[in-house]
Design an enzyme around this catalytic site. Structure first.
Site, PDB file in Angstrom:
ATOM      1  CB  SER A 189       5.922   4.607   1.832  1.00  0.00           C
ATOM      2  OG  SER A 189       4.615   4.688   2.369  1.00  0.00           O
ATOM      3  CG  HIS A 244       6.214   8.247  -0.658  1.00  0.00           C
ATOM      4  ND1 HIS A 244       6.194   8.852  -1.900  1.00  0.00           N
ATOM      5  CD2 HIS A 244       5.052   7.551  -0.572  1.00  0.00           C
ATOM      6  CE1 HIS A 244       5.073   8.529  -2.532  1.00  0.00           C
ATOM      7  NE2 HIS A 244       4.356   7.742  -1.744  1.00  0.00           N
ATOM      8  CG  ASP A 269       1.724   6.781   0.664  1.00  0.00           C
ATOM      9  OD1 ASP A 269       1.721   7.135  -0.526  1.00  0.00           O
ATOM     10  OD2 ASP A 269       2.552   5.990   1.145  1.00  0.00           O
ATOM     11  CG  MET A 317      -4.241   7.119   1.149  1.00  0.00           C
ATOM     12  SD  MET A 317      -4.288   5.332   1.342  1.00  0.00           S
ATOM     13  CE  MET A 317      -2.585   4.928   0.902  1.00  0.00           C
ATOM     14  CG  HIS A 353       1.302   9.473  -3.454  1.00  0.00           C
ATOM     15  ND1 HIS A 353       1.423   8.096  -3.451  1.00  0.00           N
ATOM     16  CD2 HIS A 353       0.411   9.772  -4.436  1.00  0.00           C
ATOM     17  CE1 HIS A 353       0.634   7.589  -4.383  1.00  0.00           C
ATOM     18  NE2 HIS A 353       0.004   8.576  -4.984  1.00  0.00           N
ATOM     19  CG  MET A 358      -3.050   8.347  -3.404  1.00  0.00           C
ATOM     20  SD  MET A 358      -2.406   6.915  -2.506  1.00  0.00           S
ATOM     21  CE  MET A 358      -1.303   7.738  -1.368  1.00  0.00           C
ATOM     22  CG  MET A 370       0.050   4.912  -8.422  1.00  0.00           C
ATOM     23  SD  MET A 370       1.012   5.241  -6.939  1.00  0.00           S
ATOM     24  CE  MET A 370       0.562   3.852  -5.899  1.00  0.00           C
ATOM     25  CG  ASP A 409       4.027   4.525  -4.158  1.00  0.00           C
ATOM     26  OD1 ASP A 409       4.279   3.606  -3.361  1.00  0.00           O
ATOM     27  OD2 ASP A 409       3.328   5.517  -3.865  1.00  0.00           O
TER      28      ASP A 409
END
Ligand code: DX5
Ligand code: ZN
Length: 225
Positions: free
Chosen positions: A11, A36, A38, A40, A69, A71, A140, A185
């Site tokens: 990540s 990966h 992330d 957000m 991913h 979020m 998660m 994750d």
């Protein structure tokens, strides 16, 4: 993907962003299978990270698949942008998608592989009805928002339930069908990696245990058990 073999997905959240291309190249050389990313938004989770611009930059830095991913609230608004930026896999949270079937379809229409994410407090059964529509289920093992949190062992039972459900669903395994990957994750270290693999996971996301180590290849090898 790839016959559900064990895949390691570093990540980028814990990478040194002043040297992003070098960090990506380093984990690629060290044996990573996916990268990966992330994303957000400061609404769905209490932190803000990166958007399509960084995905586009990461795309130029590697040939590895980008596992993005999301979020974020209203993922449908941004799915086309992330696909265009070069995401290979786009995962969306069951808790934030207003219409899971439509959002999965939107990811496919934009040429990426769809995945669905389940938070620690959400029952894994909530995504059983879309198992035949996704390439990946991400469970998660921390509350999403930050790297470096402690692994929540409650996820192990969810992994076992999901693996059992997939194994016992003939239509997910027949013919050319590839059953969805089970990705985990949050808080993945060599110790917790063993537990999640034993429970049935086959894609491991790891941020701090790889990027905060001195030797990325050794860290990745350590996660493979
Ligand atoms: C958490 C993110 C994770 C995080 C993992 O919200 O989804 O991908 O970067 O970090 P570690 O491996 O340090 O728990
Ligand atoms: Zn993540």
């Amino acid at each position: 993907m790839k016959g559900n073999k064990l895949l390691i997905a570093p990540s980028l959240l814990s990478a040194d962003f002043t040297r992003l291309a070098e960090e990506i190249a380093a984990v690629e050389r060290a044996g990573a299978d996916l990268i990966h990313v992330d994303v957000m938004d400061g609404h769905f989770v209490p932190n803000i990270t990166v958007g399509p611009l960084i995905v586009k930059a990461a795309r130029k830095a590697t040939k590895l698949p980008l596992d993005v991913h999301l979020m974020i609230e209203n993922p449908d608004r941004f799915i086309p942008d992330f696909a265009r930026a070069g995401a290979d896999i786009i995962t969306i949270h069951v808790e934030t998608s207003k219409n899971l079937d439509e959002d999965i379809e939107l990811i496919k229409m934009n040429g990426a592989q769809p995945g669905v994410v389940v938070n620690p407090a959400t029952p894994v059964e909530s995504i059983f009805r879309v198992l035949d529509k996704v390439n990946m289920v991400l469970l998660m093992s921390v509350s999403p928002g930050f790297a470096g949190q402690k692994f929540m062992p409650e996820v192990l039972e969810k992994i076992r339930k999901l693996r059992e459900k997939i194994t016992n669903s003939p239509h997910l395994n027949e013919g050319n069908n590839m059953p969805p990957d089970i990705e985990v994750d949050g808080g993945i270290t060599p110790e917790t990696a063993k537990l999640v693999i034993k429970a049935g996971a086959n894609v491991l996301v790891a941020g701090s245990s790889i990027f905060y180590s001195k030797d990325y290849a050794a860290a990745i090898k350590g996660l493979r058990g």
